[in-house]
Design a protein around this motif. Structure first.
Motif, PDB file in Angstrom:
ATOM      1  N   THR A  93       0.910  -1.227  -0.063  1.00 15.50           N
ATOM      2  CA  THR A  93       0.146  -0.052  -0.103  1.00 15.50           C
ATOM      3  C   THR A  93       0.774   1.204  -0.007  1.00 15.50           C
ATOM      4  O   THR A  93       0.562   2.221  -0.580  1.00 15.50           O
ATOM      5  N   ALA A  94       1.986   1.098   0.677  1.00 11.93           N
ATOM      6  CA  ALA A  94       2.902   2.290   0.751  1.00 11.93           C
ATOM      7  C   ALA A  94       3.441   2.606  -0.708  1.00 11.93           C
ATOM      8  O   ALA A  94       3.794   3.812  -0.956  1.00 11.93           O
ATOM      9  N   ASP A  95       3.944   1.800  -1.269  1.00 11.69           N
ATOM     10  CA  ASP A  95       4.494   1.832  -2.537  1.00 11.69           C
ATOM     11  C   ASP A  95       3.316   2.191  -3.468  1.00 11.69           C
ATOM     12  O   ASP A  95       3.807   3.175  -4.347  1.00 11.69           O
ATOM     13  N   MET A  96       2.261   1.840  -3.572  1.00  6.79           N
ATOM     14  CA  MET A  96       1.123   2.407  -4.350  1.00  6.79           C
ATOM     15  C   MET A  96       0.885   4.038  -4.027  1.00  6.79           C
ATOM     16  O   MET A  96       0.894   4.653  -5.100  1.00  6.79           O
ATOM     17  N   THR A 129     -10.456  -9.681   9.490  1.00  5.36           N
ATOM     18  CA  THR A 129     -10.417  -8.332  10.285  1.00  5.36           C
ATOM     19  C   THR A 129      -9.224  -7.700   9.967  1.00  5.36           C
ATOM     20  O   THR A 129      -9.161  -6.546  10.565  1.00  5.36           O
ATOM     21  N   GLY A 130      -8.433  -7.886   9.114  1.00  5.01           N
ATOM     22  CA  GLY A 130      -7.382  -7.039   8.497  1.00  5.01           C
ATOM     23  C   GLY A 130      -7.771  -5.931   7.862  1.00  5.01           C
ATOM     24  O   GLY A 130      -8.574  -6.099   6.962  1.00  5.01           O
ATOM     25  N   TYR A 131      -7.077  -4.602   7.935  1.00  6.84           N
ATOM     26  CA  TYR A 131      -7.134  -3.621   7.266  1.00  6.84           C
ATOM     27  C   TYR A 131      -5.846  -2.699   7.215  1.00  6.84           C
ATOM     28  O   TYR A 131      -4.979  -2.707   8.188  1.00  6.84           O
ATOM     29  N   THR A 132      -6.019  -1.804   6.433  1.00 12.34           N
ATOM     30  CA  THR A 132      -4.592  -0.644   6.068  1.00 12.34           C
ATOM     31  C   THR A 132      -5.604   0.558   6.486  1.00 12.34           C
ATOM     32  O   THR A 132      -6.735   0.794   6.256  1.00 12.34           O
ATOM     33  N   ALA A 133      -4.495   1.448   7.046  1.00  7.51           N
ATOM     34  CA  ALA A 133      -4.801   2.836   7.376  1.00  7.51           C
ATOM     35  C   ALA A 133      -3.821   3.818   6.973  1.00  7.51           C
ATOM     36  O   ALA A 133      -2.708   3.261   6.960  1.00  7.51           O
ATOM     37  N   VAL A 134      -4.093   5.056   6.947  1.00  5.18           N
ATOM     38  CA  VAL A 134      -3.124   6.045   6.827  1.00  5.18           C
ATOM     39  C   VAL A 134      -3.131   7.174   7.695  1.00  5.18           C
ATOM     40  O   VAL A 134      -4.017   7.558   7.824  1.00  5.18           O
ATOM     41  N   HIS A 135      -1.996   7.665   8.187  1.00  2.00           N
ATOM     42  CA  HIS A 135      -2.009   8.647   9.003  1.00  2.00           C
ATOM     43  C   HIS A 135      -0.715   9.801   8.256  1.00  2.00           C
ATOM     44  O   HIS A 135       0.223   9.277   7.850  1.00  2.00           O
ATOM     45  N   ASN A 136      -0.388  11.080   8.807  1.00  2.00           N
ATOM     46  CA  ASN A 136       0.634  11.774   8.499  1.00  2.00           C
ATOM     47  C   ASN A 136       1.377  11.850   9.585  1.00  2.00           C
ATOM     48  O   ASN A 136       1.460  11.194  10.665  1.00  2.00           O
ATOM     49  N   CYS A 143      -6.741   8.327   6.411  1.00  2.00           N
ATOM     50  CA  CYS A 143      -7.508   7.342   5.784  1.00  2.00           C
ATOM     51  C   CYS A 143      -7.789   6.376   6.727  1.00  2.00           C
ATOM     52  O   CYS A 143      -6.833   5.784   7.382  1.00  2.00           O
ATOM     53  N   HIS A 144      -8.918   5.924   7.022  1.00  3.28           N
ATOM     54  CA  HIS A 144      -9.293   4.793   7.791  1.00  3.28           C
ATOM     55  C   HIS A 144     -10.543   4.043   7.369  1.00  3.28           C
ATOM     56  O   HIS A 144     -11.490   4.909   7.052  1.00  3.28           O
ATOM     57  N   VAL A 205       2.088   7.827   6.316  1.00  8.55           N
ATOM     58  CA  VAL A 205       2.631   6.257   6.842  1.00  8.55           C
ATOM     59  C   VAL A 205       1.466   5.390   6.941  1.00  8.55           C
ATOM     60  O   VAL A 205       0.098   6.151   7.051  1.00  8.55           O
ATOM     61  N   VAL A 206       1.509   4.229   6.107  1.00 10.30           N
ATOM     62  CA  VAL A 206       0.557   3.397   6.113  1.00 10.30           C
ATOM     63  C   VAL A 206       0.938   2.262   7.088  1.00 10.30           C
ATOM     64  O   VAL A 206       1.921   1.703   7.292  1.00 10.30           O
ATOM     65  N   CYS A 207      -0.471   1.879   7.780  1.00  7.34           N
ATOM     66  CA  CYS A 207      -0.254   0.755   8.727  1.00  7.34           C
ATOM     67  C   CYS A 207      -1.217  -0.218   8.269  1.00  7.34           C
ATOM     68  O   CYS A 207      -2.435   0.066   7.946  1.00  7.34           O
ATOM     69  N   ALA A 208      -0.675  -1.480   8.622  1.00  7.70           N
ATOM     70  CA  ALA A 208      -1.328  -2.663   8.307  1.00  7.70           C
ATOM     71  C   ALA A 208      -1.688  -3.539   9.647  1.00  7.70           C
ATOM     72  O   ALA A 208      -0.702  -3.732  10.384  1.00  7.70           O
ATOM     73  N   THR A 209      -2.934  -3.829   9.943  1.00  7.88           N
ATOM     74  CA  THR A 209      -3.191  -4.530  11.267  1.00  7.88           C
ATOM     75  C   THR A 209      -4.165  -5.257  11.218  1.00  7.88           C
ATOM     76  O   THR A 209      -4.936  -5.391  10.329  1.00  7.88           O
ATOM     77  N   LEU A 210      -4.025  -6.521  12.083  1.00  8.53           N
ATOM     78  CA  LEU A 210      -4.659  -7.708  12.441  1.00  8.53           C
ATOM     79  C   LEU A 210      -5.009  -8.005  13.609  1.00  8.53           C
ATOM     80  O   LEU A 210      -4.281  -8.132  14.428  1.00  8.53           O
ATOM     81  N   TYR A 211      -6.285  -8.622  13.842  1.00 13.65           N
ATOM     82  CA  TYR A 211      -6.455  -9.496  15.365  1.00 13.65           C
ATOM     83  C   TYR A 211      -5.592 -10.658  15.157  1.00 13.65           C
ATOM     84  O   TYR A 211      -5.496 -11.447  14.402  1.00 13.65           O
TER      85      TYR A 211
END
Length: 735
Positions: A93-96, A129-136, A143-144, A205-211
């Protein structure tokens, strides 16, 4: 037959058959049966061991294979794969996003958000339950998946989710990853894993998270694979186990059969005789010395049975002699007391007549001498009465005159009466008498006990001291207490205080007087009515005597043994026990402990535990001591029960005869002074006639006069000593 048996026991081996060698003695039978059982055990053990060995080899081999597979696949590897998957999502996602801004150098973050395709890619979901989100770089969510979070300063969540903020804060300066807790949509707190990746040269900054619990998905796949392998292994193990169970069942049946046969034979030849002897010893322990065993096994057990029978015969003879001695002791004491009392009554009457001038006027010295004789005669009479009272208590012939009585006036009268005893000490008696009901009781007997205790309290109290006398109703009985501030009693002396003839210190008998029978009689009176009497004392501070009388009288009085000290017997047995278990040190330990402690079962158990804690005793010896102490006190209890059942059998009728004589003699006491008076008048007339006929010379008169002076002088000195001694003896009778 006995001769043949003796020859066998002497070892005439040349005449013995094989059967006699194997079964002739208990030892040989035991060896034979043990060999048979051992052989069965050996066969079973060897067979069982062989099958277990085969099963172990198979199980170990298969378990080793499963362990290697588990190590190859490992849950750690699964977790690493899952982490890599999450990191790949963040990096991709960060590369994109980085590529988007390279292609559109003039584009802004708002342009990217307005680009629907880029927006969906920036916050895309993966797995369940995984997703990506973006913060500065300012930690503001851009983006969330949840639009409510967009525009939120993530630092505001630091206090609620500190681990989450720690990862976000690290991502502001580069890559960051880690575990944190998060609240799901249903309000449940769950663990998550997150990886943060900077988006090229942008401020995003892109974050990927999963339970984390989703990470078990690949593990479950591994489990399914392992399950298939385990099922195959289990089938193989089940086959081996079934075979093992079958073998063990057969061996168990054989072993049990052998043991049953051996137990039957052992019970028939060994256990039955032993049980018979054991049962007989239990009866002997309870005092039945007439028991005998009947063992005819033709071996050592028969010898043991015969030896036991000889022992019980000896014990029966000793017990019979003991009972005769006990009976003779009580009879002798009763007869002796009665026979001593019979001449005392006319002696007192004659002395009282002398004192009353029936035989002429006495001078001062004669009166002093007569007072000494009369006081000691009365003291001797009271001592004899104490012995008679003990005889009545032991023979269950203690008389009680029960009547409905209010004890309060009787107590007040006794207290007032005792105020006149030892007035020079100026001791104050304080009473505390509750609301006592009218009960059927013998007030004279109650007051006899109370008088004795108050008497002792005054004797052993200091000058100007105080004595408290209380009486209160307590459930089914009335409780009396006598408390003083006197010299007190040492703890070691309170155990024997109620034993006859015992006094706390040898010096007390000289200083305070007494025969040591008073408290024994009081305790006998109280216990004859099923009451209780005890003492609590602090040496140097005072003593409290407590006794109770039931509100319902006991009209069938039981015999109570007084003269033989059971406490001394217990102490002797306990000392022997300590010496047996601990050696000479045990006797010293017991003597030291007995000096300052009350010898009860509970106190002795605590003492043994203390020695065990201090490593003075090993556990085995401590158990031996406790078992021995229990046996000693149990035997004492059984002996007491037996004595109560025996009563006064064998000498009760003879005792009754002497008590009847005692009663008749007491009834005639009132007639004797009148008879003595008439006799004295006759003797006085004869004396006057003889006096008129006497003639004496001057020398004879002078000689008599000189002799009279010296005799008078000696008598005066003796009279003075006797008077002092008699004054001291006045206080001895109630102790």
């Amino acid at each position: 037959m006995k001769a043949d048996l003796q020859n066998k026991k002497m070892g005439n081996g040349e005449n013995k058959s094989l059967k006699e060698h194997l079964f002739g003695t208990i030892r040989s039978r035991f060896i034979f049966y043990s060999a048979v059982i051992a052989l069965i055990f050996s066969v079973a053990f060897i067979t069982l061991s062989w099958h277990v060995m085969l099963a172990d080899q198979r199980i170990l081999k298969e378990m080793e294979q499963l362990s290697e597979q588990a190590l190859d696949l490992g849950t750690g590897a699964v977790e690493d794969v899952a982490k890599l998957y999450i990191e790949e999502q963040a990096e991709h996602t960060a590369d994109m996003i980085g590529g988007y801004f390279l292609r559109n150098p003039n584009a802004t973050f708002e342009d990217m958000r307005n680009d629907r395709q880029m927006k969906e890619f920036s916050v895309h979901r993966f797995m369940e339950t995984g997703y990506t989100a973006v913060h500065n770089r300012d930690a503001v969510s851009c983006c969330h998946p949840d639009p409510k979070i967009e525009g939120t300063d993530l630092q505001d969540l630091a206090h609620r989710f500190p681990d989450f903020w720690k990862i976000i804060e690290m991502s502001l300066y580069g890559e960051a990853s880690g575990y944190y807790i998060w609240e799901d949509l249903e309000g449940n707190i769950r663990n998550k894993y997150m990886h943060c990746e900077p988006a090229g040269n942008t401020e995003l900054v892109v974050c990927a998270t999963l339970y984390v619990d989703e990470l078990v998905t690949p593990v479950r796949a591994l489990q399914r694979k392992l399950s298939l392998e385990i099922e195959d292994t289990k089938s193989s193990i089940d086959h081996q186990v079934r075979l093992l169970i079958l073998v063990m069942t057969v061996m168990s049946i054989l072993l049990i059969t052998g043991l049953i046969i051996a137990a039957y034979l052992s019970t028939r030849h060994i256990v039955n005789p032993l049980y018979e002897i054991y049962t007989a010893t239990q009866r002997v322990q309870k005092g039945d010395f007439e028991v005998r065993t009947d063992i005819s096994t033709g071996d050592e057990m028969e010898d043991v049975g015969e030896a036991f029978n000889r022992m019980t015969e000896q014990l029966q003879t000793i017990d019979k002699e003991r009972k005769q001695l006990d009976a003779a002791k009580t009879t002798f004491m009763s007869i002796t007391s009665h026979e001593l009392r019979s001449p005392i009554t006319p002696m007192k009457a004659q002395l009282q007549m002398f004192k009353g001038d029936y035989f002429g006027k006495l001078n001062e010295k004669q009166e002093n001498s007569l007072d000494i004789v009369l006081r000691n005669t009365e003291r001797l009479d009271r001592i004899i009465e104490d012995f008679l009272e003990i005889s009545r208590i032991e023979a269950a012939r203690l008389k009680f005159d029960f009547k409905k009585t209010d004890l309060k006036p009787h107590i007040k009268r006794i207290v007032k009466e005792m105020d006149g005893f030892l007035p020079e000490k100026k001791i104050k008696i304080i009473t505390d008498i509750g609301d006592l009901p009218k009960v059927e009781i013998d007030p004279d007997r109650v007051m006899q006990v109370l008088r004795n205790l108050i008497n002792n309290a005054k004797k052993f109290s200091h000058k100007g001291g105080r004595i408290w006398v209380s009486a209160h109703e307590k459930q089914d009985f009335i409780e009396f207490k006598v408390r003083d501030e006197g010299i007190g009693i040492k703890k070691k002396d309170t155990q024997k205080l109620f034993e006859p003839f015992y006094q706390a210190e040898h010096t007390m008998s000289r200083k305070y007087g007494g025969t040591g029978l008073g408290l024994s009689i009081c305790k006998g009176i109280v216990e004859a009515q099923n009451g209780r009497m005890n003492v609590k004392s602090t040496y140097g501070k005072g003593t409290i005597f407590t006794f109770t009388f039931p509100k319902k009288p006991v009209k069938e009085v039981k015999p109570i043994k007084i003269l033989f000290s059971a406490q001394e017997d217990i102490e002797s047995k306990l000392k022997d026990l300590f010496r047996e278990v601990m050696g000479p040190l045990g006797e010293l330990e017991f003597d030291e402990f007995a000096k300052g402690s009350k010898l009860t079962k509970e106190v002795l158990f605590k003492y043994v535990d203390d020695m065990l804690d201090k490593n003075v005793l090993v556990k085995e010896n401590a158990e031996k001591l406790k078992k021995g102490i229990t046996n000693i006190y149990r035997q004492r209890h059984e002996q007491n029960e037996k004595k109560e059942k025996e009563g006064t059998k064998g000498f009760g009728e003879e005792m009754g005869k002497y008590f009847e004589q005692d009663k008749k003699a007491a009834g005639k006491d009132d007639e004797k002074p009148r008879e003595a008076k008439e006799g004295s008048k006759k003797k006085s007339d004869d004396k006057a006639k003889k006096k008129s006929k006497k003639t004496s010379s001057k020398e004879k008169k002078e000689s008599k006069k000189d002799t009279g002076k010296s005799s008078s002088k000696a008598q005066h000195e003796h009279s003075k000593d006797e008077k002092d001694q008699s004054d001291d003896d006045e206080n001895k009778d109630d102790d």
